[in-house]
Design an enzyme around this catalytic site. Structure first.
Site, mmCIF file in Angstrom:
data_model
loop_
_atom_site.group_PDB
_atom_site.id
_atom_site.type_symbol
_atom_site.label_atom_id
_atom_site.label_comp_id
_atom_site.label_asym_id
_atom_site.label_seq_id
_atom_site.Cartn_x
_atom_site.Cartn_y
_atom_site.Cartn_z
ATOM 1 N N CYS A 156 10.353 -38.778 -27.501
ATOM 2 C CA CYS A 156 8.935 -38.903 -26.938
ATOM 3 C C CYS A 156 8.153 -37.710 -27.136
ATOM 4 O O CYS A 156 8.013 -36.272 -27.569
ATOM 5 C CB CYS A 156 8.691 -39.018 -25.294
ATOM 6 N N CYS A 157 6.634 -37.546 -27.610
ATOM 7 C CA CYS A 157 5.839 -37.168 -28.004
ATOM 8 C C CYS A 157 5.788 -36.486 -29.257
ATOM 9 O O CYS A 157 5.743 -37.787 -29.942
ATOM 10 C CB CYS A 157 5.493 -35.759 -26.999
ATOM 11 N N ILE A 158 5.763 -35.521 -29.406
ATOM 12 C CA ILE A 158 6.456 -34.844 -31.121
ATOM 13 C C ILE A 158 7.705 -35.133 -31.195
ATOM 14 O O ILE A 158 8.038 -34.851 -32.962
ATOM 15 C CB ILE A 158 5.312 -33.483 -31.031
#
Length: 274
Positions: free
Chosen positions: A182-184
């Site tokens: 998730c995210c970066i």
């Protein structure tokens, strides 16, 4: 009251239906309890999937995003997973003062030691993680994924990925076991797994709602496919068994982040098939 209890007890003793049968425990109200052997088999739960969670430090600007890590752990717990937490035993790229948002000059920290804060001390060196011993792996975001698990924050598309991170991604992929990011963190999969499908959310900043939208173009340049998804959604690459969600790539309320991570964890557990 004592006389009433004595009367009830005497009636239970003379009533054939309440006489205990061999191998059963007598209950106060006469219902037969299962034997010790049958009770043991009835209570044995089906083992949940064994999931490795890989951290990158402690703190959004130089390590793991704590809200994302906590959300992942909550959803895994609700899903009945058996979780083991890992991190690489390497120095952080740098230490950020999270009040000032600036590097702390002269200070150094270790990724494994810092990640242990989130793991409440129960953490293992990433070098010991193998796909043989786990059913799935999940990578939370935070700048640590781009600074400590890789050099993406500095080098972009030409980045290098930590040796053990790369090994773990390839091992789980080759074993056909699901990977959640998730995210970066999806940039790690984009760099290591050729042609993978991932999402980091939208591809335009949209007035600041998606401040890191430019990451999508770097993912495409790496040869991966970027799929536009909202923050509460998760994209599933069925072929590669890679599940991703934008999380804090979107500037939004925390509960939306939590819901998107929940969608990711649910799909990872489904793909784990346990």
């Amino acid at each position: 009251m004592a006389a009433l209890r004595a009367l009830a007890a005497s009636r239970l003793l003379v009533t054939p239906g309440f006489a205990p049968r061999p191998g059963l425990w007598p209950l106060p109200f006469g219902g037969p309890a299962p034997s010790s052997r049958s009770a043991l088999h009835a209570s044995a739960p089906r083992p949940g999937p064994r999931v490795a969670v890989v951290l990158s430090g402690c703190g959004v600007y130089d390590g793991t995003e704590l809200h994302e890590a906590s959300s992942i752990l909550v959803h895994l717990s609700r899903g009945g997973a058996e979780v083991q937490i890992f991190a690489p035993d390497v120095p952080q790229m740098h230490v950020i003062d999270h009040i000032k948002g600036q590097p702390s000059e002269g200070e150094t920290r270790n990724v494994l030691t810092e990640s242990a804060r989130i793991a409440r001390g129960k953490i293992t060196d990433l070098a010991k993680l193998t796909a043989v011993s786990h059913d799935a792996a999940i990578f939370p975001g935070g700048f640590g994924a781009a600074k400590n698990l890789s050099t993406f924050a500095v080098d972009g598309g030409t980045c290098k990925v930590n040796r053990d991170v790369e090994r773990v991604l390839k091992e789980f992929h080759q074993a056909g076991k699901p990977i959640g990011l998730c995210c970066i963190a999806p940039v790690l999969a984009a760099k290591v797994l050729r042609g993978v499908e991932v999402t980091v959310g939208h591809e335009q900043e949209e007035g600041g709602k998606w401040p890191h939208a430019g990451t999508a173009e770097v993912i495409k340049a790496l040869g991966a496919k970027h799929c536009v998804m909202d923050v509460t959604e998760a994209h599933v690459d069925q072929k590669n068994k890679v599940v991703t969600t934008p999380a804090f790539m979107c500037d939004t309320a925390l509960h939306h982040i939590h819901d998107g991570i929940g969608a990711m964890v649910q799909k990872v557990l489904e793909l784990a098939g346990r």
